[in-house]
Design an enzyme around this catalytic site. Structure first.
Site, PDB file in Angstrom:
ATOM      1  N   SER A 130      46.022  33.995  44.379  1.00  0.00           N
ATOM      2  CA  SER A 130      45.755  35.562  44.517  1.00  0.00           C
ATOM      3  C   SER A 130      46.405  36.381  43.487  1.00  0.00           C
ATOM      4  O   SER A 130      46.112  36.487  42.356  1.00  0.00           O
ATOM      5  CB  SER A 130      46.312  35.777  45.934  1.00  0.00           C
ATOM      6  OG  SER A 130      45.644  37.012  46.598  1.00  0.00           O
ATOM      7  N   ASP A 178      36.951  32.187  52.171  1.00  0.00           N
ATOM      8  CA  ASP A 178      37.435  33.430  51.615  1.00  0.00           C
ATOM      9  C   ASP A 178      36.265  34.209  50.911  1.00  0.00           C
ATOM     10  O   ASP A 178      36.049  33.960  49.670  1.00  0.00           O
ATOM     11  CB  ASP A 178      38.356  32.622  50.373  1.00  0.00           C
ATOM     12  CG  ASP A 178      38.991  33.646  49.582  1.00  0.00           C
ATOM     13  OD1 ASP A 178      38.980  34.967  50.039  1.00  0.00           O
ATOM     14  OD2 ASP A 178      39.902  33.273  48.624  1.00  0.00           O
ATOM     15  N   HIS A 214      42.075  32.303  52.706  1.00  0.00           N
ATOM     16  CA  HIS A 214      42.585  32.754  51.824  1.00  0.00           C
ATOM     17  C   HIS A 214      44.075  32.820  51.929  1.00  0.00           C
ATOM     18  O   HIS A 214      44.451  33.609  52.777  1.00  0.00           O
ATOM     19  CB  HIS A 214      42.071  34.054  51.058  1.00  0.00           C
ATOM     20  CG  HIS A 214      42.820  34.399  50.017  1.00  0.00           C
ATOM     21  ND1 HIS A 214      42.581  34.262  48.689  1.00  0.00           N
ATOM     22  CD2 HIS A 214      43.898  35.302  49.933  1.00  0.00           C
ATOM     23  CE1 HIS A 214      43.122  34.877  47.836  1.00  0.00           C
ATOM     24  NE2 HIS A 214      44.092  35.576  48.519  1.00  0.00           N
TER      25      HIS A 214
END
Length: 255
Positions: A130, A178, A214
């Site tokens: 991320s 995600d 995620h």
């Protein structure tokens, strides 16, 4: 201030996810804490494995997490057991790492300056999740005297820094839930067949963990183990070998 608020919101939203991984983690006392000064600023890190290991892997965490997340996933222990060295950084503003970034090009040069301060070997592999991509990818794109053996993106951020695709093997590990990030990155970066014009070039492979969020490795302990196994295999060369001539494939795996 806005960044700090966003970080706390992300941490609250993901607290239960990391809690499950943390509770399942068994400390084998292979992971050690360290701290260095980089351009006058403190940088905290965790490391495991021999300092003279032939292969070293650097980890950059996501906005809601920290260097400890990588320990809880189990990947630092696994790398050490495979004879490799893993180093997980606390990015600026996390833990005991300074909030400000000193030195060359700020965030874009952060990982390179840390590598230099740690006197790391000339060949490295990088893993980012991320937000960590905003630190990791500029280093992958412009490593200076270092050679990047491979890059693993756990749905890591992309930016203007990859206007030119990197010329290194790239492994994407995403969660099927995600969205829309998975579909967007699949089109832009992991096309079938691999394209030299994709954001990560044509040395790519995408793996999707079924029913995973995620970040994907926090779905449960089984997902953390699969993520760990993929990182160790990629770092060991089992997956990166001949990726440029191997057709890309994406699949969902229940583990």
């Amino acid at each position: 201030a806005a960044v700090a608020v966003m970080r706390e919101v992300c941490r609250a939203a993901n607290a239960d996810l990391e809690g499950a991984i943390r509770d399942a983690y068994v400390d084998k006392h292979q992971v050690h804490h360290g701290s260095i000064t980089v351009d006058g600023e403190a940088v905290e890190f965790l490391e495991a494995g021999p300092k003279d290991a032939a292969k070293t892997v650097l980890f950059c965490h996501g906005a809601a997490f920290s260097m400890a997340t990588w320990q809880h996933v189990g990947v630092l222990d696994a790398l050490a057991e495979a004879g490799m060295r893993g180093i997980a950084l606390n990015l600026p503003g996390y833990g005991a790492s300074s909030k400000t970034i000193g030195g060359w090009q700020g965030r874009a040069g952060f990982v390179r300056r840390v590598a230099e301060a740690l006197d790391l070997p000339s060949t490295l592999m990088v893993v980012a999740a991320s937000m960590g991509g905003s630190y990791a990818l500029p280093f992958v794109m412009d490593p200076g005297p270092y050679k990047i053996a491979g890059y693993i993106t756990a749905a890591a951020l992309r930016s203007r820094h990859n206007a030119k695709p990197p010329s290194v093997p790239v492994l994407g590990i995403y969660g099927s839930e995600d969205q829309p990030r998975l579909d967007s990155d699949r089109r832009a970066c992991f096309a079938v067949p691999p394209s030299p014009y994709g954001c990560y070039g044509n040395h790519t492979q995408l793996i999707v963990l079924a029913n995973a969020p995620h970040p994907c490795y926090l779905r449960d302990a089984a997902a953390a183990r699969q993520f760990t196994n993929l990182v160790v295999a990629f770092a060991g060369g089992a997956m990166s070998r001949d990726m440029g001539s191997t057709p890309l494939h994406a699949y969902s795996a229940h583990v």
